[in-house]
Design a protein around this motif. Structure first.
Motif, PDB file in Angstrom:
ATOM      1  N   LYS A 287      -3.878   2.796  -4.626  1.00  0.00           N
ATOM      2  CA  LYS A 287      -2.674   2.326  -5.308  1.00  0.00           C
ATOM      3  C   LYS A 287      -1.980   1.244  -4.493  1.00  0.00           C
ATOM      4  O   LYS A 287      -1.968   1.279  -3.263  1.00  0.00           O
ATOM      5  N   ILE A 288      -1.434   0.279  -5.230  1.00  0.00           N
ATOM      6  CA  ILE A 288      -0.473  -0.638  -4.649  1.00  0.00           C
ATOM      7  C   ILE A 288       0.852  -0.360  -5.339  1.00  0.00           C
ATOM      8  O   ILE A 288       0.904   0.352  -6.350  1.00  0.00           O
ATOM      9  N   HIS A 289       1.926  -0.890  -4.795  1.00  0.00           N
ATOM     10  CA  HIS A 289       3.256  -0.599  -5.352  1.00  0.00           C
ATOM     11  C   HIS A 289       3.961  -1.904  -5.702  1.00  0.00           C
ATOM     12  O   HIS A 289       4.167  -2.770  -4.849  1.00  0.00           O
TER      13      HIS A 289
ATOM     14  N   SER B 229      -3.649  -5.490 -11.205  1.00  0.00           N
ATOM     15  CA  SER B 229      -4.778  -4.580 -11.093  1.00  0.00           C
ATOM     16  C   SER B 229      -6.097  -5.322 -11.275  1.00  0.00           C
ATOM     17  O   SER B 229      -7.054  -5.132 -10.508  1.00  0.00           O
TER      18      SER B 229
ATOM     19  N   ASP C   7       1.272  -2.566  -0.244  1.00  0.00           N
ATOM     20  CA  ASP C   7       0.037  -1.790  -0.317  1.00  0.00           C
ATOM     21  C   ASP C   7       0.382  -0.315  -0.405  1.00  0.00           C
ATOM     22  O   ASP C   7       1.552   0.061  -0.520  1.00  0.00           O
ATOM     23  N   ARG C   8      -0.633   0.547  -0.356  1.00  0.00           N
ATOM     24  CA  ARG C   8      -0.375   1.977  -0.575  1.00  0.00           C
ATOM     25  C   ARG C   8       0.473   2.598   0.527  1.00  0.00           C
ATOM     26  O   ARG C   8       1.115   3.626   0.325  1.00  0.00           O
TER      27      ARG C   8
ATOM     28  N   HIS D 258      -9.173   4.680  -6.907  1.00  0.00           N
ATOM     29  CA  HIS D 258      -7.880   5.370  -6.937  1.00  0.00           C
ATOM     30  C   HIS D 258      -6.925   4.868  -5.848  1.00  0.00           C
ATOM     31  O   HIS D 258      -6.007   5.572  -5.443  1.00  0.00           O
TER      32      HIS D 258
ATOM     33  N   PRO E 112       3.817   2.318  -9.293  1.00  0.00           N
ATOM     34  CA  PRO E 112       2.488   2.416  -8.662  1.00  0.00           C
ATOM     35  C   PRO E 112       1.431   1.826  -9.594  1.00  0.00           C
ATOM     36  O   PRO E 112       1.384   2.147 -10.780  1.00  0.00           O
ATOM     37  N   VAL E 113       0.598   0.954  -9.037  1.00  0.00           N
ATOM     38  CA  VAL E 113      -0.478   0.327  -9.812  1.00  0.00           C
ATOM     39  C   VAL E 113      -1.800   0.797  -9.220  1.00  0.00           C
ATOM     40  O   VAL E 113      -2.090   0.527  -8.051  1.00  0.00           O
ATOM     41  N   GLU E 114      -2.583   1.507 -10.027  1.00  0.00           N
ATOM     42  CA  GLU E 114      -3.849   2.045  -9.524  1.00  0.00           C
ATOM     43  C   GLU E 114      -4.965   1.028  -9.692  1.00  0.00           C
ATOM     44  O   GLU E 114      -5.120   0.410 -10.729  1.00  0.00           O
ATOM     45  N   THR E 115      -5.735   0.864  -8.605  1.00  0.00           N
ATOM     46  CA  THR E 115      -6.861  -0.067  -8.632  1.00  0.00           C
ATOM     47  C   THR E 115      -8.148   0.728  -8.445  1.00  0.00           C
ATOM     48  O   THR E 115      -8.191   1.917  -8.724  1.00  0.00           O
TER      49      THR E 115
ATOM     50  N   ALA F 276       1.678  -5.805 -14.008  1.00  0.00           N
ATOM     51  CA  ALA F 276       0.935  -4.744 -13.313  1.00  0.00           C
ATOM     52  C   ALA F 276      -0.537  -4.765 -13.705  1.00  0.00           C
ATOM     53  O   ALA F 276      -1.420  -4.592 -12.854  1.00  0.00           O
TER      54      ALA F 276
END
Length: 563
Positions: free
Chosen positions: A238-240, A266, A174-175, A236, A230-233, A262
């Protein structure tokens, strides 16, 4: 596989060519081929080109100009420079060779009888074949991850498929870098030794990512590289996605699969978020109905709870968490309302980590927690201590990130059935309000600790409460001199210390004689008899009422009582 500079030597016409300098760059990828016979060619290349030249435009260049030219090519990320000797230059200039070594830009020499077309055609054919391979691989990866997304397989299946495609373990965080799922539990925990921004052009990707050199404590302390994407959901957040480079080197082709994974992650998280939003709204409505006793029938309530997997047969304690701007900070500039502000969201996560089985509802500047407890009949004090200890831990964790806010906690008593939840909620509200008044802006207060306040707070009408203030105390409240507040505080502290003047003076930081003088002055103003236990009790109750309702309601009542 990507076509690289070292692969050139598999071409028949280049088997006689040899590398003059810059051998460190033989792994540079080739994405195109260009002939350069103009001095400004560096302005027209886009990166990854194999450059062919006879050095005709550079014949008049001195050493520094040759180095500057090579620096331009390197800055544009050219792959290599193939130089045809024997026509315009017989020997490759020293400035080009020196710069080639420094910049890791290979310089390859070919004889003048080799036509450029015999290099360009095979290179373009190899690049075309490579693009075909990439397209086939992209389609395979795309189809695989879309199928997983449509089948609602979730993040675990997505990263497991990615691991098979790229041949390296994968972990999703997670972020805050708390692990969500992993293909290898030994690689979940890591210590960063070195951080570097990776070359996105070399990996042929538009996705932002970086590389870290890390130590894996659970894998015998081994050191490896890993890539963090980093994957933005939604919102804004982010998960990694982390690729552990433990089995093979991560290549550009791998990033085709990584990008598709990725995107699927998302989409999966957006779907989870949408479902969670609906469930949260459904749950929040149910909580509101329970806390405000809006129950049409127990059967309908249990049916609604069953839809979201909520067991209403457990014992719950209502606990309230409230945020307030700390002293010295502008409350108007600190938005504390709603779950979508960062303070509420972080507090929500801290509470959820501490009470994973709890049911949490956000309302305005408060978070309402229905805290599941075991049977509290055996040891109610132990149950309360457990909740207080957890609340203190949440408070401590929160203050590490947000020093400009105060976190206040109110704890109700246990509700053994859903019909008792409104009572526990009201008690938590009273504990929150009174705890702040009695113990300060960071109070953690339980309703069971409120003593006589538990009785007084049952009377909601301030005017009715004021009627219980004894006449002697009302006279002191009506005293219009500047030292009135000092006299009230002294009387309150004096009675708290069982009429011990020395302890009162110590707490108030005044001289002993100051306390005795004030007590005598209070007696003169009020006519209070401190030897009468009944009157002392009524004054103590009156002072507690004053804490509850403040001066204004009391002053209003005094005016109408003609005191």
């Amino acid at each position: 596989m990507e076509f690289k500079v070292k692969d050139l030597f598999q071409i028949d016409t280049l088997k006689q060519a040899f590398v003059i300098s810059g051998k460190q760059g033989l792994d540079n990828p080739i994405r195109g081929v260009t002939i350069i016979e103009a001095p400004d060619i560096a302005e027209w290349i886009s990166g990854g080109e194999l450059l062919l030249s006879s050095l005709y435009p550079l014949q008049s260049y001195n050493v520094s100009e040759q180095k500057a030219f090579m620096a331009q090519l390197s800055e544009k990320q050219a792959s290599a420079l193939i130089i045809k000797t024997g026509r315009f230059v017989h020997d490759i200039p020293a400035g080009i060779i020196e710069a080639s070594e420094t910049l890791h830009l290979p310089v390859i020499q070919i004889p003048k009888q080799v036509p450029y077309r015999e290099i360009i055609y095979p290179v373009m054919e190899a690049l075309f074949n490579n693009q075909v391979v990439k397209l086939k691989y992209f389609k395979e990866a795309h189809d695989k991850f879309i199928a997983l997304t449509l089948a609602n397989k979730g993040s675990e299946h997505i990263i497991a498929s990615l691991r098979k495609l790229i041949g390296n373990p994968v972990t999703l965080y997670d972020r805050n870098f708390h692990p969500i799922s992993s293909t290898d539990p030994h690689l979940v925990q890591f210590e960063v030794l070195e951080h570097e921004e990776a070359d996105a052009a070399r990996m042929d990707t538009e996705f932002p990512f970086y590389r870290q050199r890390v130590n894996y404590p659970d894998w015998d302390g081994r050191i490896c590289n890993h890539f963090v994407i980093p994957v933005e959901t939604v919102n804004h957040i982010k998960i990694h996605l982390v690729i552990h480079e433990t089995c093979k080197t991560v290549e550009a082709l791998d990033f085709i699969a990584i990008e598709n994974a990725a995107t699927s992650l998302s989409l999966d998280l957006v779907k989870q978020y949408a479902v969670a939003e609906v469930e949260m709204k459904f749950k929040d409505d149910l909580i509101d109905d329970l806390l405000h006793a809006k129950i049409e029938s127990l059967q309908s309530v249990y049916q609604r709870a069953n839809l979201i997997g909520w067991d209403l047969n457990k014992i719950y304690v209502v606990v309230l968490f409230r945020l307030r701007a700390a002293d010295g900070y502008d409350a108007m500039k600190t938005d504390l309302y709603g779950l979508h502000n960062p303070y509420q969201r972080m507090l929500y996560e801290f509470i959820h980590q501490q009470v994973p089985e709890g049911t949490i509802r956000s309302r305005s500047d408060q978070l309402i927690v229905l805290w599941n407890v075991e049977n509290d009949e055996e040891d109610k004090s132990a149950c309360l201590r457990m909740i207080k200890k957890a609340a203190e831990s949440i408070q401590k964790t929160f203050y590490k990130s947000f020093q400009h806010l105060n976190l206040q906690v109110g704890i109700g008593s246990a509700a053994h059935s859903i019909t008792e939840l409104p009572r526990s909620y009201k008690e938590a509200q009273d504990a929150l309000q009174l705890g702040t008044l009695m113990n300060g802006s960071s109070a953690i207060a339980a309703f069971s600790d409120l003593g006589i306040y538990r009785l007084l707070c049952q009377i909601e009408d301030a005017g009715e409460l004021a009627k219980f203030i004894p006449p002697s105390l009302k006279k002191l409240l009506a005293y219009k001199q500047p030292n009135r507040e000092d006299l009230i505080k002294t009387l309150q502290t004096f009675l708290q210390h069982h009429q011990n003047a020395a302890k009162t003076a110590e707490e108030l930081y005044v001289h002993y004689k100051t306390v005795t003088y004030r007590i005598e002055r209070i007696k003169e103003i009020t006519g209070i008899d401190l030897e009468d236990p009944d009157e002392v009790l009524s004054v103590q109750v009156g002072l507690k009422i004053l804490v509850l309702i403040g001066d204004n309601p009391v002053t209003w009542h005094l005016d109408h009582a003609n005191v």
